[in-house]
Every structure is written in C-alpha cells, then in structure tokens.
Write an enzyme that holds these catalytic residues in place. Structure first.
Site, mmCIF file in Angstrom:
data_model
loop_
_atom_site.group_PDB
_atom_site.id
_atom_site.type_symbol
_atom_site.label_atom_id
_atom_site.label_comp_id
_atom_site.label_asym_id
_atom_site.label_seq_id
_atom_site.Cartn_x
_atom_site.Cartn_y
_atom_site.Cartn_z
ATOM 1 N N LYS A 84 0.826 -1.553 -0.277
ATOM 2 C CA LYS A 84 0.232 0.283 0.515
ATOM 3 C C LYS A 84 0.571 1.332 0.422
ATOM 4 C CE LYS A 84 -4.188 -1.582 0.080
ATOM 5 N NZ LYS A 84 -5.824 -0.860 -0.126
ATOM 6 N N ASP A 131 -8.468 0.303 6.538
ATOM 7 C CA ASP A 131 -8.589 -1.049 8.139
ATOM 8 C C ASP A 131 -6.842 -0.814 8.392
ATOM 9 O OD1 ASP A 131 -7.357 -1.761 5.099
ATOM 10 O OD2 ASP A 131 -9.829 -2.430 5.206
HETATM 11 C C1 LIG Z 1 -1.914 -6.544 2.829
HETATM 12 C C2 LIG Z 1 -3.454 -6.431 2.370
HETATM 13 N N1 LIG Z 1 -3.548 -6.790 0.962
HETATM 14 C C3 LIG Z 1 -4.435 -6.832 0.098
HETATM 15 C C4 LIG Z 1 -5.452 -5.325 0.399
HETATM 16 C C5 LIG Z 1 -6.170 -5.587 -1.226
HETATM 17 O O1 LIG Z 1 -5.886 -4.527 -1.246
HETATM 18 P P1 LIG Z 1 -7.505 -4.234 -2.357
HETATM 19 O O2 LIG Z 1 -8.303 -3.453 -1.401
HETATM 20 O O3 LIG Z 1 -6.818 -2.905 -2.889
HETATM 21 O O4 LIG Z 1 -8.071 -5.079 -2.805
HETATM 22 C C6 LIG Z 1 -5.366 -4.495 1.178
HETATM 23 C C7 LIG Z 1 -5.416 -3.937 1.412
HETATM 24 O O5 LIG Z 1 -6.140 -2.698 2.308
HETATM 25 C C8 LIG Z 1 -3.738 -4.738 2.265
HETATM 26 O O6 LIG Z 1 -3.870 -4.134 3.331
#
Ligand SMILES: Cc1ncc(COP(=O)(O)O)c(C=O)c1O
Length: 407
Positions: A84, A131
């Site tokens: 992120k 989150d």
């Molecule tokens: C560690 C991690 N992986 C995957 C995701 C999923 O990403 P997206 O919300 O763009 O699908 C998030 C989203 O916060 C995340 O924090």
C-alpha cells in the site's frame, strides 16, 4: 493431506472474462498504458525505493503439485510493511502538486521533500478511511511531502495499526461500524472541513485519486514480471475493494497481451464482495461486520474503477477461510517443505491460501487448469503490519521468525 484447510473454499468463474485477446479498450480506459512509466519514474525517485524480493517457494510448489510458485514479498516496502506504500503516498504526491499548482506553485518532488514550500503544503489536508495499511501510506506520504492528514479507522482496527498511522503525525479518528461506514464519514467530514479525500476505493463522481492509487500499485506488478524467468500461467491475488487485484490484472495484460495469465481473485468468507459481484454480473455489496483475520480484505463494497478492470480481466473468484490463511502464514513462518522461512501477514497470504486450497480440491484445480504445468505467481502484500496479531496467530513473534531465517 492438503497444505491448508479446504473447508469453506468457494469458486466462481467469471463468464464475462475476456480471454485470449489483447487488453480491452475498457481496461485501457481505466488504466492507460502510460500510467506505469509515470508511476515508476516518480516512486523510483523517493528515498528508500528498492524493488521487493520475489521468493521461490519450490518446496511448497512440489508438495502442492504445481510446476512453480513465486511469492512477491511486499513486507519490506519503504519500511511501511505493505504494498500500500506505493498507492496512497503516490496519490498524495500527485494531489499535493496539483493543489499547489492551483496556488501558483510548481513544486517538484525534491521541493516537497526538502520543505521548500512547507507553509503552502501544510495548508493542504488529505484524509482517508482505512483498515490500516492504506491509512499508513497516506499518513506517510503526507509526512514526507509535508501536508496535513486526518485518517478514519473503524471499530475493529487494532490499536497496533492505529499507533502505526499516528506515528507519522496524522490525526486518527475512530468511527463506529465497519470499513464502509468509515469511508462515508471521511467523505462527509472532508466536505465540511475542506479536506482532500485520498481513498483507495472509487465511487460515482470520485475516480481520479483511486486511479492514481492503482497506478502506484502497478509498479509492484511490473517489478514481479521483470523478475520472473518465465511468464506465469496463473496469478492468485487477494481482494479487498479490488484495487490491488485490478492493478495486477491490468499490468499482466499489458505485459503478456493475449497470452496473459489466468487471474484468480481471493477473498475472505465474510467479505466476498468481488466474488458476489462476479456471480451477479454487476457490483453488489456485502453487509455485516465483515469479520475476518485478514483485516486488509474486510471490505463489503467493490471499487467501481477496479470492477471495470476485473469484469474483463479477473477470470476466477475464490473465497478462503480464515483457517486457511493462518495455515498459510504458518507454512511460510516454518519454512515448510524445505523453503526458506519468512514473515507474511494475515492479508498477505490470502492469494497463496487460495492457490493451495484450489490445488488440493480436484474439481477446483481442474476448473482453474491448475497442475504440474502451472507457474503460479502470488502477491504477498504485507509483512507483520500488526505484530501482536501476527504473534497470536502464528505462535511466534515476527522477530523470532526472522531470527530463525538468518540462523
Ligand atoms: C495487506 C493488504 N493486502 C491486500 C489488500 C487489498 O487491496 P484492495 O483493497 O485494493 O483490494 C489490502 C487492503 O487494505 C491490504 O492491506
């Protein structure tokens, strides 16, 4: 014995997926091919940029009956612990430059980093709901580029994640309800106080910033494809609102064209908004508390921009149990099947867990064309971004696992 529990596994094929064709005009409209070059040039110039490692899980691949299994490990990305870091901070950078330009200041990134326009930058406030990981990225971007920041978290975001965001000087506001409630509150307060929303999810009338976020993520996909010795046949990528999966799918299509790999999107049982949307043939929301250990994936509403890409480019949608994710974390921490041990967070391993569960259920493996000839790529999207949760789930602290790696 399957490597991860398979109970709770669900599979939904997307009948609308466009296979065997070059990248569609619809996907290009969301993710123009010029976006990667711009994101690479910008993000590559930030202090601390380095491509993250691609780990070869040859032992687990053999045990699962796969030809190859590669894990793109985002645990060390910019010291923030997740992929992120590429998205939110990139969007902050672009938004801040655009706002300063409106005030007659043509700021380059070097100017922002050096504080040349500190006073003008501080007058801009960015805000988001999160989150955990996206808020950390936005707060970090605001911190290094010099603007103010307010981050909204929902009821079940852990104190550890809250502290990590506040550490970058952002004001953190806790909201009752789930992630989607926090999104709405951030938007309402932004309107009231003249702040700029930097969200990773898009909704009608709000597309440009989430597009920048997704463009930032394409840097991760590009690094992985550049490091692979042979093109992947399958990619398993986890979904929250779908922005990460869409960025990966779009970039895979750009990189491999009509011969692109099969894309499987993996979600937790209680937050499967992408699978339900694929089943319904249109974006549908999932309600409730969205409870899952995979905190980053606890989203009930798809990003409309992501859905534009995934409806064409997401071939299969899977749901895995929390137990499967925890088992996958332990496999990696234990160095199972002779692979080197390493730390992976609970949302990081959803794609891997989906792949291993699918490979263990003959009907699902057959439906996905998964077997000895498959070269699978998964995206390990975070390290132990919440060390207390990691220790509770794995039974050892991230430091203990890391010490075992270097022993
Ligand atoms: C560690 C991690 N992986 C995957 C995701 C999923 O990403 P997206 O919300 O763009 O699908 C998030 C989203 O916060 C995340 O924090």
């Amino acid at each position: 014995m399957p490597l991860v529990p398979v109970s709770g596994l669900r599979h939904q094929h997307n009948p609308k997926a466009a296979t065997g064709v070059p990248v569609t005009a619809r996907v290009r409209a969301v993710m123009p091919s010029s976006g990667l070059a711009a994101a690479k040039a910008e993000i590559g110039s930030w202090p601390g940029y380095a491509p993250t490692p691609l780990r070869d899980l040859a032992g687990i691949a053999r045990a699962a009956g796969l030809g190859a299994l590669l894990y793109k490990d985002e645990g060390a990305r910019f010291g923030l612990g997740s992929f992120k870091a590429l998205g939110g901070a990139y969007a902050v950078n672009r938004l801040l430059k655009a706002e300063l330009a409106k005030r007659g200041i043509a700021a380059a990134t070097a100017d922002l980093l050096s504080g040349k326009y500190a006073e003008a930058a501080r007058a801009v406030t960015v805000t988001t709901a999160t989150d955990g990981n996206h808020g950390r990225s936005v707060a970090w971007g605001a911190h290094i580029f010099g603007c103010a920041c307010v981050v909204y978290i929902h009821g079940t975001v852990s104190p550890g994640r809250e502290r990590a965001i506040a550490a970058y000087g952002a004001q953190v506001v806790r909201v009752d309800g789930n992630y989607d409630a926090a999104v709405r509150r951030a938007a309402a307060d932004a309107e009231a106080y003249g702040r700029f929303v930097v969200s990773d999810t898009s909704y009608p009338g709000y597309m440009e910033v989430p597009r920048d976020v997704m463009q930032g993520y394409t840097v991760m996909a590009d690094e992985a494809f550049s490091a692979l010795a042979a093109p992947p046949t399958h990619i398993f990528v986890q979904g929250g609102v779908g922005a990460m999966a869409a960025a990966v799918a779009a970039q895979a299509w750009e990189a491999y064209g009509a011969a692109r790999p099969r894309i499987a999107v993996v979600e937790p049982e209680n937050a499967a908004c992408l699978l339900e949307s694929a089943a319904a043939g249109r974006p549908v929301a999932v309600g409730g508390d969205l409870e899952t250990v995979m905190a980053g994936l606890a989203c009930g509403e798809v990003s409309l921009l992501a859905w534009e890409v995934l409806e064409d480019g997401g071939d299969d949608y899977l749901v895995v149990s929390d137990a499967a994710a925890v088992a996958a974390m332990k496999l990696l921490a234990d160095g199972a099947c002779g692979d080197a041990p390493f730390v992976a967070g609970e949302s990081a391993v959803a794609g891997l867990a989906g792949c291993l569960a699918a490979a263990a259920v003959p009907a699902v493996a057959a439906a996905l064309g998964l077997g000895e000839g498959s070269r699978v790529l998964v995206f390990g999207s975070e390290g132990a971004t919440d060390p207390e949760t990691y220790a509770r789930l794995v039974g050892r602290t991230p430091q203990e696992v890391t010490a075992a790696c270097s022993a």
